[in-house]
Design a protein around this motif. Structure first.
Motif, PDB file in Angstrom:
ATOM      1  N   MET A   1      26.661  82.384  54.796  1.00 19.25           N
ATOM      2  CA  MET A   1      26.831  82.611  56.214  1.00 19.25           C
ATOM      3  C   MET A   1      27.905  83.672  56.413  1.00 19.25           C
ATOM      4  O   MET A   1      28.923  83.667  55.763  1.00 19.25           O
ATOM      5  CB  MET A   1      27.263  81.306  56.889  1.00 19.25           C
ATOM      6  N   THR A   2      27.697  84.589  57.325  1.00 19.84           N
ATOM      7  CA  THR A   2      28.693  85.610  57.601  1.00 19.84           C
ATOM      8  C   THR A   2      29.509  85.206  58.809  1.00 19.84           C
ATOM      9  O   THR A   2      29.123  84.359  59.593  1.00 19.84           O
ATOM     10  CB  THR A   2      28.024  86.972  57.885  1.00 19.84           C
ATOM     11  N   ALA A   3      30.666  85.885  58.953  1.00 20.08           N
ATOM     12  CA  ALA A   3      31.541  85.596  60.085  1.00 20.08           C
ATOM     13  C   ALA A   3      30.891  86.044  61.384  1.00 20.08           C
ATOM     14  O   ALA A   3      31.076  85.434  62.421  1.00 20.08           O
ATOM     15  CB  ALA A   3      32.891  86.284  59.892  1.00 20.08           C
ATOM     16  N   GLU A   4      30.120  87.110  61.316  1.00 23.90           N
ATOM     17  CA  GLU A   4      29.506  87.661  62.507  1.00 23.90           C
ATOM     18  C   GLU A   4      28.483  86.680  63.074  1.00 23.90           C
ATOM     19  O   GLU A   4      27.570  86.238  62.401  1.00 23.90           O
ATOM     20  CB  GLU A   4      28.828  88.994  62.161  1.00 23.90           C
ATOM     21  N   GLY A   5      28.652  86.306  64.340  1.00 28.00           N
ATOM     22  CA  GLY A   5      27.710  85.423  64.992  1.00 28.00           C
ATOM     23  C   GLY A   5      27.889  83.961  64.637  1.00 28.00           C
ATOM     24  O   GLY A   5      27.168  83.107  65.128  1.00 28.00           O
ATOM     25  N   SER A   6      28.824  83.635  63.786  1.00 27.45           N
ATOM     26  CA  SER A   6      29.058  82.259  63.380  1.00 27.45           C
ATOM     27  C   SER A   6      29.727  81.499  64.514  1.00 27.45           C
ATOM     28  O   SER A   6      30.611  82.019  65.172  1.00 27.45           O
ATOM     29  CB  SER A   6      29.951  82.228  62.135  1.00 27.45           C
ATOM     30  N   PRO A   7      29.323  80.223  64.730  1.00 27.00           N
ATOM     31  CA  PRO A   7      30.015  79.444  65.754  1.00 27.00           C
ATOM     32  C   PRO A   7      31.457  79.127  65.346  1.00 27.00           C
ATOM     33  O   PRO A   7      32.274  78.783  66.177  1.00 27.00           O
ATOM     34  CB  PRO A   7      29.180  78.174  65.875  1.00 27.00           C
ATOM     35  N   THR A   8      31.775  79.251  64.073  1.00 28.40           N
ATOM     36  CA  THR A   8      33.143  79.091  63.582  1.00 28.40           C
ATOM     37  C   THR A   8      33.492  80.348  62.785  1.00 28.40           C
ATOM     38  O   THR A   8      33.335  80.391  61.561  1.00 28.40           O
ATOM     39  CB  THR A   8      33.288  77.828  62.710  1.00 28.40           C
ATOM     40  N   GLY A  10      36.088  81.813  61.618  1.00 33.76           N
ATOM     41  CA  GLY A  10      37.046  81.806  60.526  1.00 33.76           C
ATOM     42  C   GLY A  10      36.577  81.062  59.291  1.00 33.76           C
ATOM     43  O   GLY A  10      37.217  81.089  58.249  1.00 33.76           O
ATOM     44  N   ARG A  11      35.434  80.390  59.402  1.00 34.96           N
ATOM     45  CA  ARG A  11      34.967  79.565  58.288  1.00 34.96           C
ATOM     46  C   ARG A  11      34.738  80.348  56.988  1.00 34.96           C
ATOM     47  O   ARG A  11      35.095  79.861  55.918  1.00 34.96           O
ATOM     48  CB  ARG A  11      33.719  78.785  58.677  1.00 34.96           C
ATOM     49  N   PRO A  12      34.137  81.548  57.014  1.00 33.12           N
ATOM     50  CA  PRO A  12      33.972  82.273  55.743  1.00 33.12           C
ATOM     51  C   PRO A  12      35.307  82.560  55.049  1.00 33.12           C
ATOM     52  O   PRO A  12      35.395  82.482  53.826  1.00 33.12           O
ATOM     53  CB  PRO A  12      33.260  83.564  56.156  1.00 33.12           C
TER      54      PRO A  12
END
Length: 167
Positions: A1-8, A10-12
């Motif tokens: 999963m990438t940071a872009e478009g992620s609901p979280t 900072g997770r990456p």
């Protein structure tokens, strides 16, 4: 999963830090202490719906030995890839040591890094200057304008060339 478009977003970065943490057999408290942040701040990377503060990203990157540009991308502050070669900070080269090729390559890398910082600032609703201060790359008093802002400024280089740059 990438940071872009992620609901979280900072997770990456949290996942990358967790990988390093487990590889080095550190506890969460040890990693947080090395980064100079609280345990709760570190854990929020995995769950918070807004990107982390730039200062937090810089501290975590430093603690885990990650290039700052990559940490900024993983934190959701920018979607641009890190510059080729994962260059984090450029070595200091004086004008009299640098060939025109080195100067051109250095300028290209700096432009890429500045673009990433501009995107990170925009994504966090701050100015580039604010972000540079938050990352502790400059002190606020170093951000004074020379009075040439908005005008074309000449930069004399030791090779005898005159470079014109928008102020």
């Amino acid at each position: 999963m990438t940071a872009e478009g992620s609901p979280t977003p900072g997770r990456p970065l949290w996942e990358a830090a967790e990988h390093v943490r487990t590889e080095k057999d550190w506890t969460i408290d040890q990693l947080a202490e090395r980064a100079g942040i609280g345990r709760a701040t570190y854990n929020r990377l995995a769950t918070n719906r807004v990107p982390p503060q730039a200062r937090t990203v810089r501290k975590i990157a430093s603690a885990i030995g990650m290039p700052l540009a990559e940490a900024i991308r993983l934190s959701g502050l920018t979607s641009q890839p890190a510059p080729a070669g994962d260059i984090d900070l450029l070595p200091v080269i004086t004008f009299d040591q640098a060939s025109p090729d080195i100067m051109a390559a250095t300028a290209r890398i700096l432009r890429q890094q500045l673009q990433q910082l501009r995107e990170a600032a925009a994504a966090s609703g701050r100015t580039l200057g604010d972000l540079l201060v938050d990352l502790e790359l400059v002190r606020p008093e170093e951000l004074r304008l020379s009075g040439r802002a908005g005008r074309e400024a000449a930069v004399d280089l030791p090779d005898g060339h005159d470079r014109r740059a928008a102020g």
